[in-house]
Design an enzyme around this catalytic site. Structure first.
Site, PDB file in Angstrom:
ATOM      1  N   SER D  45      -5.722  -6.842 -16.077  1.00 49.62           N
ATOM      2  CA  SER D  45      -5.388  -6.007 -14.933  1.00 49.62           C
ATOM      3  C   SER D  45      -3.874  -5.943 -14.858  1.00 49.62           C
ATOM      4  O   SER D  45      -3.190  -6.970 -14.956  1.00 49.62           O
ATOM      5  CB  SER D  45      -5.976  -6.571 -13.645  1.00 49.62           C
ATOM      6  OG  SER D  45      -5.913  -5.586 -12.625  1.00 49.62           O
ATOM      7  N   GLU D  46      -3.344  -4.728 -14.698  1.00 54.75           N
ATOM      8  CA  GLU D  46      -1.913  -4.529 -14.925  1.00 54.75           C
ATOM      9  C   GLU D  46      -1.022  -5.188 -13.882  1.00 54.75           C
ATOM     10  O   GLU D  46       0.188  -5.279 -14.073  1.00 54.75           O
ATOM     11  CB  GLU D  46      -1.586  -3.035 -15.058  1.00 54.75           C
ATOM     12  CG  GLU D  46      -1.809  -2.199 -13.811  1.00 54.75           C
ATOM     13  CD  GLU D  46      -3.172  -1.547 -13.794  1.00 54.75           C
ATOM     14  OE1 GLU D  46      -4.106  -2.104 -14.408  1.00 54.75           O
ATOM     15  OE2 GLU D  46      -3.309  -0.484 -13.150  1.00 54.75           O
TER      16      GLU D  46
END
Lengths: 232, 218, 232, 218
Positions: D45-46
C-alpha cells in the site's frame, strides 16, 4: 515468498561473463564476502563492478582483480589497492571514478525509477565532461544518470525469508541503495531469522527489493585501520 | 611554524555551538581533539554515522563501526547510523555547517585540487567532490608549501580540480587566509612568522591590509 | 545539542504570515496535531501548505482551512475535505495537485540538495504542462523540481534531545522527507526519551535534520475509516 | 453480468506466485479476498506498508496502521513499514508486479482517466499517476458503462487523463479485454453475456476474433 537459497552458488545462478554487478560495502566494511569468494570460484570474467571501493590486494574485490575477472570498475575511491592502481595506469583495467555521493544517489535512482537528476558535485571538474550543465538557484549543477546492475550483491546483518534486511553500524553504507538497483538482488546475511522476528518498524531494506537470500558460512570482517586508545 | 596539531587547534576555533561538522582524512581528523570548552558539536562521517566518538579501547574494535578513513571508531550516545544516500543528502542539502579537508593545491579564486595526480596517483575523489560542491563553509587544512618548498596557494590549480570557487578559508602552518574577490587575504600569522615569509611562500594573489595579528592559542 | 523546546508555541518561534509550511501525515495518520492547533491559535495567515492531504472538515489542516489561514495548498489527494473542494472550486483557495510519488520525491530532493529530477509520473497529463519532457530508455519523463519550506512540521513516535526520530507503523509516510526539507524543522513526538535510548541502528530521521523538538501534550489520533472484522 | 466481487475474483486469477501487488480503492481492494490456492503474494500500500493483512478485529484498530484508502488494517508477520519516498521508489522502480485500479474512462490506446471531473470533482490523483506511469502490468477494474448507460471504454478519454497508453487489461462486469494496437481485444465474456451486448456497450475500437470463451470461476 520464500527467497532463501542454499548458498552463494545458488544465489549466483544465471551469472554470465560480461555482466554488470553492484557490490555493497565501504572499504572492507559491510562487503558480501561469501559471494565474492564464490565469484572467484566460478571464474566469471569481463565483469563491470560498481562498488565504492575495490577492496585491498588480498581481500574483497581485490580477489577478483588478482584473477583479472574485472574489465571495468565504477568506484569513488580505490586508494587502498596497489594492484588496482597498477592495472589502471597500465590500461588493463577500465575505470570510471565518480563522486561518492553521486554514486550513492545514482544507485538509488536506478532502483527508484528516476533516470536522471541534477547535482552540484563535480561541476567544473573532469567528472562533468560531456554532461549537461544547468543553473539552479544561481549555482551550476550537472545531470547524472541512474545506475542499475544485472546482479546487486549486498551484505546485511540479519534477514528473513521475505528478504527483509537490517544492517549494523556503518556496515550499512551502499548496501540499501544497491539492493534497490539490481535486476536480481542477492543478500548474504550473518543471521537468517524467522519471519516476524524483525520489527516491521525497523526494516532497512524491505523484502520487495531482494530476490535471493542466504546465511553466509563465515564472515572474516577484516579491519583496514585498527585505531584504538589505551585504557585508563 | 605550526605543527599539524596546531593547525587543527587553530581550525577548532572556528567551531560554533550546535555545528555539524565533517572532517576529512589527515590533519582535519585532529580537529576533533580541540573542541573549545562550553560548546557542543557533532561529527558526521560520510560513510554513515552522526555522533562519532573517540577511537575504541584496545580490544573493543568493531569491524562494522568505522569512519570514512576506514579507522575503527566508537559511537556516542545519541548517535545515528544511515546509508550513503542519506549521508550525502545531509552534505548536498547543506545540513552540515562546516567541512574541513586537506588539499594539494588551492587557487586564489577558491578552486581546490586534492584528488588526482595524472599518471601517478589515482585514488579517486571519494566524497570530496560532493563535499566541496555542497558545503557553505569549507576550510582547508594544509601545509603552505610542498616538500620541494613550492607554494600550494596558487594563481591557478595545476592539478585536476575537485571543485570550483568553493574554499572559504585556508589554515596552513604559516597563516590563516580567506578567499576574497581579490585573492587570498591574510588574516593571521603563525606565531613568529613574518608577513614577508608568507608573501614569499604564496604564489597566488595575496592581499595584506594593515597589521596582521598573530594567531592566539588558548 | 539540546533541541528540546517547551512546546508548540516555542517551536513555532519566528513564523510569519505568508510563509511556506510542510506538514507530515497521510490522511489523519501521523499528523502534527499539537502544532496545527497552535497555528490556529497564532492566527498566522496566507500560508502555503505542502501536505499530502488537507485533513477533514474539523481536524488536521481542515482547522486551518476553516479559519481561512491557508492561501495555497500543494497536495496529492484532498477528497476527504468538503470545505476544501468548495474553497477550491470557488477560487478562494489556490491549489496545486501533484502526484503522490512526485510529492514525496520532491520533498526528499529539497532536503538532499537535488534541485530537479526526471520521473515518468504525470507525463501526457495536466501535471506535465509547462514541464520539460525527455525520453529515457524509450519512455517519456518530465522534469520535476525540489520543494523546500520555511518550516517543516513533522510528527514522530519517539525522539531524543538531539532530534533523532523514530516513527510507528504507517504514521511514518511523508514525515521523514519533510523533516529533511525544512529551513527550520519542528518535530512533535509522543515520547521524548533520553539520548542513547534510541538504538542508533534504527533511527528513521537522524537529528541533523531536526531543529526543534517537543513532546506533544495530547494526541487524539483520529481514525478516518474504522474498518474491522468480527472475532470468531 | 458480474458483481463487483466477481470482477475482483476474475482479476485474482491474474495473480502469480511471488507477485508484489498494489490494489487501488474500491473493487481492486476486494481482489485480496480471492487469492488462488497455493500461491503467495504480498500487498503493497503506497502509504508505506508491504505485507498488508486483513482488517483488525473489532477493538484492535490502530490509528497508526492504515492503508492508502485510510482504512484500519493489520500487518502480517514479515511486513515492513517505510516512508512515502521509498514506497514510490518501489512503484516507480517497477518492483511491484501488478497494479489493479479503478477508472472512470479507459481509451482503446490504453489511456486512463480516473482522477478529475473538471468543475465538479477535485479530489486529486493521489498515487494513481505514479502507479500508471510506472507499472509494467496494469489491470483496470470497473463497470463497463456508467450510471447513464454510456460506455466507459472509449475511443478517446473525455476527462483529464491520469496516464497515457498504460493500461494492459480491463476487467468489467461484462468482459475481459486487452489493449492492443488495434484497440480493445475481447478475451472473455461474463457468463451469460453475448458478444453483441459487449459490442454495444463499447464505444472504442473493439476487436473480436473467433469464439470468445466465457469466464471460468473456480
Amino acid at each position: 515468498m520464500n527467497k532463501v537459497v542454499s548458498g552463494p552458488r545458488a544465489a549466483l545462478e544465471g551469472i554470465k561473463d560480461g555482466m554488470t554487478l553492484m557490490l555493497g560495502g565501504f572499504g572492507l566494511c559491510g562487503i558480501p564476502e561469501n559471494t565474492i569468494a564464490e565469484l572467484v570460484d566460478l571464474e566469471v570474467k569481463d565483469l563491470t563492478c560498481i562498488s565504492n571501493n575495490a577492496g585491498v590486494d588480498d581481500f574483497g574485490l581485490g580477489l577478483l582483480l588478482q584473477k583479472r575477472q574485472i574489465r571495468k570498475m565504477i568506484s569513488s575511491y580505490v586508494g587502498e589497492n596497489d594492484l588496482f592502481e597498477r592495472l589502471m595506469l597500465s590500461g588493463e583495467l577500465e575505470v570510471d571514478l565518480i563522486p561518492q555521493g553521486s554514486l550513492a544517489e545514482r544507485c538509488r535512482a536506478g532502483g527508484a525509477g528516476i533516470p536522471a537528476f541534477f547535482t552540484p558535485a563535480g561541476y567544473g571538474t573532469e567528472v562533468a565532461e560531456g554532461k549537461e550543465v544547468r543553473i539552479f538557484n544561481g549555482k551550476p549543477h550537472i545531470l547524472e544518470s541512474a545506475l542499475t546492475a544485472d546482479f546487486a550483491i549486498v551484505k546485511a546483518w540479519k534477514g528473513d525469508h521475505f528478504g527483509n534486511l537490517v544492517y549494523k553500524g556503518t556496515a550499512r553504507n551502499f548496501n540499501p541503495m544497491m539492493a534497490m538497483a539490481g535486476k536480481i538482488t542477492i543478500a548474504e546475511v550473518e543471521e537468517l531469522v524467522e519471519p516476524g522476528e524483525l520489527d516491521p518498524n525497523f526494516i532497512h531494506t524491505p523484502g520487495i527489493f531482494v530476490n535471493r537470500i542466504f546465511q553466509g558460512e563465515k564472515f572474516e570482517k577484516r579491519i583496514e585501520q585498527r585505531t584504538v586508545r589505551q585504557r585508563g | 611554524m605550526l605543527s599539524k596539531e596546531q593547525i587543527a587547534q587553530r581550525i577548532a576555533q572556528e567551531l560554533r555551538d550546535g555545528y555539524y561538522v565533517n572532517l576529512g582524512i589527515g590533519i582535519p581528523t585532529l580537529v576533533a581533539n580541540y573542541i573549545p570548552e562550553g560548546i557542543e558539536v557533532e561529527f558526521q562521517s560520510e560513510n554513515g554515522i552522526l555522533g562519532m566518538g573517540p577511537f575504541p579501547f584496545d580490544g573493543d574494535e568493531d569491524a562494522d563501526l568505522i569512519n570514512a578513513g576506514k579507522q575503527t571508531i566508537t559511537a556516542r550516545a545519541g548517535a545515528a547510523f544511515f546509508d550513503s544516500a542519506t549521508s550525502f543528502a545531509m552534505i548536498r542539502g547543506q545540513h552540515v555547517q562546516l567541512t574541513v579537508l586537506g588539499a594539494m593545491e588551492v587557487a586564489d579564486n577558491g578552486d581546490i585540487a586534492n584528488w588526482k595526480i595524472p599518471g601517478r596517483m589515482v585514488k579517486g575523489m571519494g566524497g570530496a567532490m560532493d563535499l566541496v560542491a555542497s558545503a557553505d563553509n569549507i576550510i582547508v587544512a594544509m601545509m603552505h608549501t610542498n616538500k620541494e618548498g613550492e607554494s600550494k596557494l596558487l594563481k591557478t590549480c595545476t592539478l585536476p580540480i575537485t571543485g570550483v570557487q568553493c574554499v572559504k578559508r585556508v589554515v596552513t602552518n604559516l597563516a590563516v587566509l580567506d578567499i576574497t574577490e581579490n585573492g587570498f587575504k591574510l588574516i593571521e600569522r603563525a606565531p613568529g612568522i613574518s608577513v614577508e615569509e608568507i608573501v614569499k611562500a604564496t604564489e597566488g594573489r595575496l592581499v595584506v591590509e594593515g597589521d596582521i595579528p598573530e594567531m592566539k592559542f588558548a
